[in-house]
Motif scaffolding. Structure first.
Motif, PDB file in Angstrom:
ATOM      1  N   PRO A 516       0.808  -1.226   0.000  1.00  0.00           N
ATOM      2  CA  PRO A 516       0.000   0.000   0.000  1.00  0.00           C
ATOM      3  C   PRO A 516       0.838   1.270   0.000  1.00  0.00           C
ATOM      4  O   PRO A 516       0.441   2.268  -0.622  1.00  0.00           O
ATOM      5  N   THR A 517       1.996   1.252   0.668  1.00  0.00           N
ATOM      6  CA  THR A 517       2.855   2.443   0.681  1.00  0.00           C
ATOM      7  C   THR A 517       3.415   2.712  -0.706  1.00  0.00           C
ATOM      8  O   THR A 517       3.435   3.856  -1.186  1.00  0.00           O
ATOM      9  N   LEU A 518       3.872   1.651  -1.390  1.00  0.00           N
ATOM     10  CA  LEU A 518       4.395   1.809  -2.753  1.00  0.00           C
ATOM     11  C   LEU A 518       3.298   2.293  -3.696  1.00  0.00           C
ATOM     12  O   LEU A 518       3.526   3.191  -4.521  1.00  0.00           O
ATOM     13  N   ALA A 519       2.119   1.711  -3.588  1.00  0.00           N
ATOM     14  CA  ALA A 519       1.006   2.104  -4.472  1.00  0.00           C
ATOM     15  C   ALA A 519       0.637   3.565  -4.276  1.00  0.00           C
ATOM     16  O   ALA A 519       0.424   4.308  -5.248  1.00  0.00           O
ATOM     17  N   LYS A 520       0.588   4.003  -3.016  1.00  0.00           N
ATOM     18  CA  LYS A 520       0.245   5.395  -2.718  1.00  0.00           C
ATOM     19  C   LYS A 520       1.312   6.347  -3.262  1.00  0.00           C
ATOM     20  O   LYS A 520       1.000   7.397  -3.840  1.00  0.00           O
ATOM     21  N   ALA A 521       2.592   5.974  -3.092  1.00  0.00           N
ATOM     22  CA  ALA A 521       3.681   6.825  -3.578  1.00  0.00           C
ATOM     23  C   ALA A 521       3.647   6.938  -5.100  1.00  0.00           C
ATOM     24  O   ALA A 521       3.826   8.027  -5.665  1.00  0.00           O
ATOM     25  N   LEU A 522       3.406   5.825  -5.786  1.00  0.00           N
ATOM     26  CA  LEU A 522       3.326   5.847  -7.249  1.00  0.00           C
ATOM     27  C   LEU A 522       2.162   6.702  -7.718  1.00  0.00           C
ATOM     28  O   LEU A 522       2.259   7.430  -8.714  1.00  0.00           O
ATOM     29  N   GLU A 523       1.064   6.649  -6.998  1.00  0.00           N
ATOM     30  CA  GLU A 523      -0.132   7.387  -7.391  1.00  0.00           C
ATOM     31  C   GLU A 523       0.016   8.879  -7.155  1.00  0.00           C
ATOM     32  O   GLU A 523      -0.457   9.706  -7.955  1.00  0.00           O
ATOM     33  N   GLU A 524       0.670   9.248  -6.069  1.00  0.00           N
ATOM     34  CA  GLU A 524       0.812  10.675  -5.726  1.00  0.00           C
ATOM     35  C   GLU A 524       1.707  11.428  -6.694  1.00  0.00           C
ATOM     36  O   GLU A 524       1.524  12.619  -6.927  1.00  0.00           O
ATOM     37  N   GLY A 525       2.701  10.767  -7.263  1.00  0.00           N
ATOM     38  CA  GLY A 525       3.664  11.457  -8.122  1.00  0.00           C
ATOM     39  C   GLY A 525       4.705  12.196  -7.292  1.00  0.00           C
ATOM     40  O   GLY A 525       4.643  12.237  -6.062  1.00  0.00           O
ATOM     41  N   GLY A 526       5.663  12.793  -7.977  1.00  0.00           N
ATOM     42  CA  GLY A 526       6.783  13.419  -7.288  1.00  0.00           C
ATOM     43  C   GLY A 526       7.834  12.379  -6.928  1.00  0.00           C
ATOM     44  O   GLY A 526       7.783  11.232  -7.379  1.00  0.00           O
ATOM     45  N   VAL A 527       8.784  12.777  -6.099  1.00  0.00           N
ATOM     46  CA  VAL A 527       9.895  11.900  -5.727  1.00  0.00           C
ATOM     47  C   VAL A 527       9.640  11.338  -4.333  1.00  0.00           C
ATOM     48  O   VAL A 527       9.447  12.093  -3.376  1.00  0.00           O
ATOM     49  N   HIS A 528       9.629   9.998  -4.236  1.00  0.00           N
ATOM     50  CA  HIS A 528       9.409   9.314  -2.961  1.00  0.00           C
ATOM     51  C   HIS A 528      10.545   8.341  -2.704  1.00  0.00           C
ATOM     52  O   HIS A 528      11.078   7.734  -3.649  1.00  0.00           O
ATOM     53  N   LEU A 529      10.889   8.154  -1.439  1.00  0.00           N
ATOM     54  CA  LEU A 529      11.808   7.099  -1.030  1.00  0.00           C
ATOM     55  C   LEU A 529      11.103   6.232   0.002  1.00  0.00           C
ATOM     56  O   LEU A 529      10.525   6.747   0.961  1.00  0.00           O
ATOM     57  N   VAL A 530      11.146   4.917  -0.222  1.00  0.00           N
ATOM     58  CA  VAL A 530      10.510   3.958   0.694  1.00  0.00           C
ATOM     59  C   VAL A 530      11.608   3.057   1.250  1.00  0.00           C
ATOM     60  O   VAL A 530      12.223   2.278   0.506  1.00  0.00           O
ATOM     61  N   ASP A 531      11.860   3.166   2.538  1.00  0.00           N
ATOM     62  CA  ASP A 531      12.926   2.416   3.215  1.00  0.00           C
ATOM     63  C   ASP A 531      12.344   1.132   3.789  1.00  0.00           C
ATOM     64  O   ASP A 531      11.495   1.164   4.684  1.00  0.00           O
ATOM     65  N   VAL A 532      12.784  -0.032   3.258  1.00  0.00           N
ATOM     66  CA  VAL A 532      12.276  -1.311   3.748  1.00  0.00           C
ATOM     67  C   VAL A 532      13.443  -2.177   4.226  1.00  0.00           C
ATOM     68  O   VAL A 532      14.375  -2.440   3.464  1.00  0.00           O
ATOM     69  N   PRO A 533      13.413  -2.619   5.481  1.00  0.00           N
ATOM     70  CA  PRO A 533      14.460  -3.528   5.953  1.00  0.00           C
ATOM     71  C   PRO A 533      14.239  -4.925   5.372  1.00  0.00           C
ATOM     72  O   PRO A 533      13.093  -5.381   5.239  1.00  0.00           O
ATOM     73  N   VAL A 534      15.333  -5.607   4.995  1.00  0.00           N
ATOM     74  CA  VAL A 534      15.233  -6.905   4.336  1.00  0.00           C
ATOM     75  C   VAL A 534      15.904  -7.978   5.193  1.00  0.00           C
ATOM     76  O   VAL A 534      16.904  -7.723   5.865  1.00  0.00           O
ATOM     77  N   ASP A 535      15.339  -9.169   5.138  1.00  0.00           N
ATOM     78  CA  ASP A 535      15.931 -10.332   5.796  1.00  0.00           C
ATOM     79  C   ASP A 535      16.554 -11.212   4.719  1.00  0.00           C
ATOM     80  O   ASP A 535      15.844 -11.908   3.991  1.00  0.00           O
ATOM     81  N   TYR A 536      17.882 -11.166   4.613  1.00  0.00           N
ATOM     82  CA  TYR A 536      18.576 -11.908   3.569  1.00  0.00           C
ATOM     83  C   TYR A 536      18.964 -13.323   4.003  1.00  0.00           C
ATOM     84  O   TYR A 536      19.735 -13.989   3.306  1.00  0.00           O
ATOM     85  N   SER A 537      18.414 -13.812   5.117  1.00  0.00           N
ATOM     86  CA  SER A 537      18.706 -15.196   5.500  1.00  0.00           C
ATOM     87  C   SER A 537      18.170 -16.171   4.454  1.00  0.00           C
ATOM     88  O   SER A 537      18.631 -17.313   4.361  1.00  0.00           O
ATOM     89  N   GLU A 538      17.196 -15.714   3.654  1.00  0.00           N
ATOM     90  CA  GLU A 538      16.646 -16.552   2.596  1.00  0.00           C
ATOM     91  C   GLU A 538      17.684 -16.862   1.510  1.00  0.00           C
ATOM     92  O   GLU A 538      17.532 -17.824   0.758  1.00  0.00           O
ATOM     93  N   ASN A 539      18.730 -16.025   1.387  1.00  0.00           N
ATOM     94  CA  ASN A 539      19.793 -16.318   0.418  1.00  0.00           C
ATOM     95  C   ASN A 539      20.366 -17.703   0.674  1.00  0.00           C
ATOM     96  O   ASN A 539      20.562 -18.497  -0.247  1.00  0.00           O
ATOM     97  N   GLU A 540      20.666 -17.980   1.936  1.00  0.00           N
ATOM     98  CA  GLU A 540      21.251 -19.264   2.314  1.00  0.00           C
ATOM     99  C   GLU A 540      20.271 -20.405   2.052  1.00  0.00           C
ATOM    100  O   GLU A 540      20.627 -21.424   1.454  1.00  0.00           O
ATOM    101  N   ARG A 541      19.010 -20.222   2.481  1.00  0.00           N
ATOM    102  CA  ARG A 541      18.041 -21.307   2.342  1.00  0.00           C
ATOM    103  C   ARG A 541      17.760 -21.636   0.880  1.00  0.00           C
ATOM    104  O   ARG A 541      17.785 -22.805   0.468  1.00  0.00           O
ATOM    105  N   VAL A 542      17.525 -20.588   0.063  1.00  0.00           N
ATOM    106  CA  VAL A 542      17.131 -20.824  -1.329  1.00  0.00           C
ATOM    107  C   VAL A 542      18.334 -21.149  -2.203  1.00  0.00           C
ATOM    108  O   VAL A 542      18.366 -22.178  -2.885  1.00  0.00           O
ATOM    109  N   PHE A 543      19.333 -20.273  -2.199  1.00  0.00           N
ATOM    110  CA  PHE A 543      20.419 -20.408  -3.172  1.00  0.00           C
ATOM    111  C   PHE A 543      21.472 -21.441  -2.765  1.00  0.00           C
ATOM    112  O   PHE A 543      22.149 -21.994  -3.635  1.00  0.00           O
ATOM    113  N   ASN A 544      21.622 -21.689  -1.475  1.00  0.00           N
ATOM    114  CA  ASN A 544      22.623 -22.655  -1.047  1.00  0.00           C
ATOM    115  C   ASN A 544      22.013 -24.020  -0.739  1.00  0.00           C
ATOM    116  O   ASN A 544      22.525 -25.043  -1.167  1.00  0.00           O
ATOM    117  N   GLN A 545      20.894 -24.039   0.008  1.00  0.00           N
ATOM    118  CA  GLN A 545      20.331 -25.317   0.441  1.00  0.00           C
ATOM    119  C   GLN A 545      19.321 -25.874  -0.559  1.00  0.00           C
ATOM    120  O   GLN A 545      19.468 -26.994  -1.052  1.00  0.00           O
TER     121      GLN A 545
END
Length: 556
Positions: A516-545
């Motif tokens: 919803p935050t991305l959709a609202k930012a795209l709809e409003e126009g102008g310049v927006h930055l959306v800061d999302v923290p990521v959990d990269y533990s999935e790199n190990e599970r998917v790409f390695n295991q």
């Protein structure tokens, strides 16, 4: 075009640029460019003032990538010119037509010794298709026409012209001619090579089509759709071949974001013939060839560059769209072609890509991030990816619906390109939804261009995937059995950072807030930055295991 009075070198240069239909010059000017700057002021060309030369080069290269016309950037001498080096390599390896113009001290008489003076022409030689210093105003039109011709012809790339201060100020002869672009048609492949390719396709039992970077053109898209539908042959893509054919197509198998060991490689290994359309060896190999293994047909504008993992047995060299259209019209469907295993792999890929797309884990899992972005971006919307771990996730998991709607760089793979690339797309397509997708590391390499985006009133959303580290290198470090070391850092408050430029900042605090935050930012126009923290533990599970445990079992 001829003139009746002497014309200043810089005016002649700009008139020649106008003859080439140049719309923009992305620039960080210096005092050696002042004559040229004045000439641009009195022209139809729009000057885009950047905050760093590298970003100006990335924007020019992306303009070239999206339009097929030459993108132009401008710097001063010395440090301004050296700041263009990464962008030069980006355009050259990525096959994007770009012209760099750099200034220089007067070459006929100078009283400044060697202050800021480097041999920029020699510096640019290994990074460009053409680099020259202009030493006489009369030669400006010819040198510019040749530079643009070379930048835009296949294989496209970077070119460079150095315009010294005194040559810009001197006057050319009254009758100096400005050359118009010539109308050149690309050569077509020979009928013999096309017929041989058709014979190989008809003889094969499990043919497969691969779509690479060189196929990312509109005319080629239509021809490839015709080929896939006329023959029924399934296809997969490289990272830079994404979107040439709508990836919702029932014959799309997946993206070879990795070189081997992924689900799609089960199909590639099963194939006895790969029709390789637009492959460019600058990309990481989407698969490896082995002596005595599958046959490969190379369909491209130019002959194959052979290396230990790529040595096609047959080549169709000429205009790709014409070649593919001929194959579509003459090869047809074959009753003995067997695509059952490919379709089984497709189902495995689809099942795999559905994993964890609805996860409410926080920090957010990469699968959820990709799925939410795809949900909010319309069919013709454009995402521009910087370089980091998320690029592999987006290449594999994000389905592209049209060509050049996923702007990623799998050639130089430079960090810092995501934001400028999205800005160039937003300038060209002001009515489309544009999103830059950057890691915190890559974003900070050209984050100053947020001011440029605000000043230009662009409509752009920057999705900042935040792990406070150089995440891809951390993954590789762990893969190699090393202790975590030397790759973590601190970050600013990105919401306040965006707001300090006049943009709007957003911080994601639960997975359900992202779409919803991305959709609202795209709809409003102008310049927006959306800061999302990521959990990269999935790199190990998917790409390695998960991929390590993958079996290409054909009994299922």
């Amino acid at each position: 075009m001829t003139g009746h009075a002497p014309i200043k070198g810089s005016d002649l240069f700009v008139k020649a640029l106008e003859e080439e239909k140049v719309e923009y010059i992305f620039a960080v000017p210096g005092e050696e460019n002042l004559d040229l700057l004045e000439s641009i002021r009195n022209s139809s060309i729009r000057l885009i003032l950047n905050r760093h030369e590298q970003a100006a080069g990335f924007m020019a290269a992306t303009y070239g990538r999206l339009t097929g016309r030459v993108g132009v950037c401008l710097s001063t001498l010395g440090p301004g010119a050296t700041n263009l080096v990464t962008a030069a390599a980006y355009a050259q390896l990525g096959a994007m037509p770009m012209l760099m113009i750099s200034g220089q001290k007067p070459i006929k008489s100078s009283k400044q010794g060697l202050f800021q003076i480097l041999d920029v022409v020699d510096l640019m030689r290994p990074l460009t298709k053409y680099t020259r210093q202009i030493t006489n105003a009369n030669t400006i039109p010819a040198k510019l026409r040749e530079a643009v011709r070379l930048a835009t012809e296949e294989r496209p790339g970077a070119v460079h012209l150095e315009l010294p201060e005194d040559i810009a100020a001197e006057h050319a002869e009254p009758d100096t001619h400005i050359f118009s672009p010539s109308d050149a048609r690309r050569p077509t492949a020979s009928s013999k090579s096309l017929q041989q390719a058709c014979d190989l396709i008809r003889k094969a039992r499990h043919p497969l089509i691969m779509i690479g970077a060189g196929a990312n053109r509109k005319r080629i898209s239509k021809a490839l759709i015709h080929l896939v539908e006329a023959t029924g042959i399934p296809f997969f893509t490289t990272q830079m071949g994404k979107g040439v054919v709508d990836e919702r197509h029932p014959r799309y198998l997946g993206n070879a974001a990795l070189s081997d060991g992924d689900f799609v490689h089960c199909a590639i290994d099963h194939a006895d013939l790969v029709v390789n359309v637009g492959h460019d060896v600058v990309e990481k190999p989407p698969f490896f060839m082995h002596p005595g293994g599958k046959q490969v047909i190379h369909v491209n504008f130019s002959p194959a560059d052979v290396d230990p993992v790529y040595f096609p047995q047959h080549e169709v060299v000429g205009d790709i769209a014409n070649s593919v259209e001929w194959l579509a019209e003459h090869c047809g469907a074959c009753e003995h072609h067997d695509f059952a295993e490919f379709m089984r792999v497709k189902q495995s890929v689809e099942n795999h890509l559905e994993e964890r797309v609805d996860s409410d884990a926080f920090p957010v899992l990469p699968q959820r991030i990709v799925a939410d972005v795809r949900q909010v971006i319309p069919d013709d919307g454009i995402i521009a990816l910087d370089n980091g771990m998320y690029k592999i996730w987006f290449a594999r998991n994000y389905k592209a619906y049209d060509n050049n709607t996923v702007l990623l760089d799998n050639a130089l793979a430079s960090m810092g390109a995501g934001l400028p690339s999205a800005m160039a797309a937003a300038m060209l397509y002001p009515d489309k939804k544009i999103m830059a997708i950057c890691g915190d590391g890559g974003f900070m390499m050209n984050s100053q261009e947020m001011e440029t985006a605000v000043r230009l009133n662009l409509n752009i959303v920057v999705l900042l995937i935040n792990d406070s580290a150089y995440g891809m290198i951390k993954w590789k470090q762990a893969q190699d059995g090393f202790e975590s070391f030397g790759l973590d850092y601190g970050n600013p408050d990105f919401v306040r950072y965006a707001e300090s430029y006049g943009a709007t900042g957003h911080r994601i605090e639960s997975a359900d807030e992202l779409a919803p935050t991305l959709a609202k930012a795209l709809e409003e126009g102008g310049v927006h930055l959306v800061d999302v923290p990521v959990d990269y533990s999935e790199n190990e599970r998917v790409f390695n295991q998960e991929l390590k445990a993958l079996t290409c079992d054909r009994t299922g």
